[in-house]
Design a protein around this motif. Sequence first.
Motif, PDB file in Angstrom:
ATOM      1  N   UNK A  41       0.885  -1.134  -0.005  1.00 43.74           N
ATOM      2  CA  UNK A  41       0.125   0.082  -0.019  1.00 43.74           C
ATOM      3  C   UNK A  41       0.726   1.138   0.009  1.00 43.74           C
ATOM      4  N   UNK A  42       1.961   1.226   0.765  1.00 46.54           N
ATOM      5  CA  UNK A  42       2.832   2.284   0.860  1.00 46.54           C
ATOM      6  C   UNK A  42       3.607   2.596  -0.538  1.00 46.54           C
ATOM      7  N   UNK A  43       3.916   1.401  -1.058  1.00 46.55           N
ATOM      8  CA  UNK A  43       4.401   1.504  -2.387  1.00 46.55           C
ATOM      9  C   UNK A  43       3.693   2.058  -3.479  1.00 46.55           C
ATOM     10  N   UNK A  44       2.537   1.650  -3.366  1.00 50.74           N
ATOM     11  CA  UNK A  44       1.437   2.023  -4.314  1.00 50.74           C
ATOM     12  C   UNK A  44       1.250   3.656  -4.192  1.00 50.74           C
ATOM     13  N   UNK A  62       4.303   5.451  -5.504  1.00 49.64           N
ATOM     14  CA  UNK A  62       4.215   5.315  -7.014  1.00 49.64           C
ATOM     15  C   UNK A  62       3.243   6.329  -7.747  1.00 49.64           C
ATOM     16  N   UNK A  63       2.174   6.454  -7.081  1.00 50.06           N
ATOM     17  CA  UNK A  63       0.963   7.315  -7.465  1.00 50.06           C
ATOM     18  C   UNK A  63       1.547   8.787  -7.301  1.00 50.06           C
ATOM     19  N   UNK A  64       2.251   9.051  -6.067  1.00 54.07           N
ATOM     20  CA  UNK A  64       2.834  10.327  -6.036  1.00 54.07           C
ATOM     21  C   UNK A  64       3.821  10.905  -7.062  1.00 54.07           C
ATOM     22  N   UNK A  65       4.604   9.866  -7.338  1.00 53.50           N
ATOM     23  CA  UNK A  65       5.647  10.021  -8.353  1.00 53.50           C
ATOM     24  C   UNK A  65       4.986  10.228  -9.662  1.00 53.50           C
ATOM     25  N   UNK A  66       3.967   9.524 -10.091  1.00 55.57           N
ATOM     26  CA  UNK A  66       3.237   9.631 -11.239  1.00 55.57           C
ATOM     27  C   UNK A  66       2.589  10.904 -11.361  1.00 55.57           C
ATOM     28  N   UNK A  67       2.167  11.583 -10.294  1.00 54.85           N
ATOM     29  CA  UNK A  67       1.556  12.591 -10.380  1.00 54.85           C
ATOM     30  C   UNK A  67       2.575  13.996 -10.566  1.00 54.85           C
ATOM     31  N   UNK A  68       3.601  13.851 -10.012  1.00 52.51           N
ATOM     32  CA  UNK A  68       4.753  14.862 -10.183  1.00 52.51           C
ATOM     33  C   UNK A  68       5.186  14.615 -11.740  1.00 52.51           C
ATOM     34  N   UNK A  69       5.442  13.210 -12.361  1.00 48.76           N
ATOM     35  CA  UNK A  69       5.675  13.422 -13.909  1.00 48.76           C
ATOM     36  C   UNK A  69       4.596  13.768 -14.754  1.00 48.76           C
ATOM     37  N   UNK A  70       3.407  13.385 -14.421  1.00 51.71           N
ATOM     38  CA  UNK A  70       2.079  13.958 -14.973  1.00 51.71           C
ATOM     39  C   UNK A  70       2.165  15.716 -15.147  1.00 51.71           C
ATOM     40  N   UNK A  71       2.499  16.388 -14.285  1.00 53.62           N
ATOM     41  CA  UNK A  71       2.571  17.641 -14.346  1.00 53.62           C
ATOM     42  C   UNK A  71       3.724  18.082 -15.343  1.00 53.62           C
ATOM     43  N   UNK A  72       4.830  17.332 -15.449  1.00 48.63           N
ATOM     44  CA  UNK A  72       5.962  17.727 -16.284  1.00 48.63           C
ATOM     45  C   UNK A  72       5.610  17.304 -17.634  1.00 48.63           C
ATOM     46  N   UNK A  73       4.557  16.213 -17.759  1.00 41.91           N
ATOM     47  CA  UNK A  73       4.214  15.874 -19.021  1.00 41.91           C
ATOM     48  C   UNK A  73       3.065  17.261 -19.623  1.00 41.91           C
ATOM     49  N   UNK A  74       2.423  17.588 -18.824  1.00 43.86           N
ATOM     50  CA  UNK A  74       1.512  18.655 -18.949  1.00 43.86           C
ATOM     51  C   UNK A  74       2.013  19.987 -19.635  1.00 43.86           C
ATOM     52  N   UNK A  75       3.049  20.178 -18.598  1.00 42.72           N
ATOM     53  CA  UNK A  75       3.983  21.174 -19.084  1.00 42.72           C
ATOM     54  C   UNK A  75       4.528  21.133 -20.382  1.00 42.72           C
TER      55      UNK A  75
END
Length: 102
Positions: free
Chosen positions: A5-8, A11-24
């Motif tokens: 659960x912690x790992x998930x 991963x979702x937090x890292x994915x959110x940061x990466x999504x912000x870069x992709x939106x940019x």
Amino acid sequence: MDVFTIQDWIFRLISLVLLCVEVWAFVNAVRYRPDAYIAASKRTKGFWAALTGIALFLGVLSILGSSMFILTIAAIVIAGVFLADVLPALRAVMARAQGRYR
């Protein structure tokens, strides 16, 4: 709370940061004029808008829980190439067009 659960959540937090870069990257890809891409010798606006749009879509999939890590990596690589190579070239072309030399 178990380790998975912690790992998930991590991963979702890292994915959110990466999504912000992709939106940019996507916003910047559609923001510049098509002739700026040609002047910078960086393919076409449609090519980069489509590629960064695909990266954005893959980023959304990773947020929603897709476990295809290779697609997440591919998405951030596409966004990174645009932000590190294409965007500075576009900014330089637009600065020259406006009379500001760098």
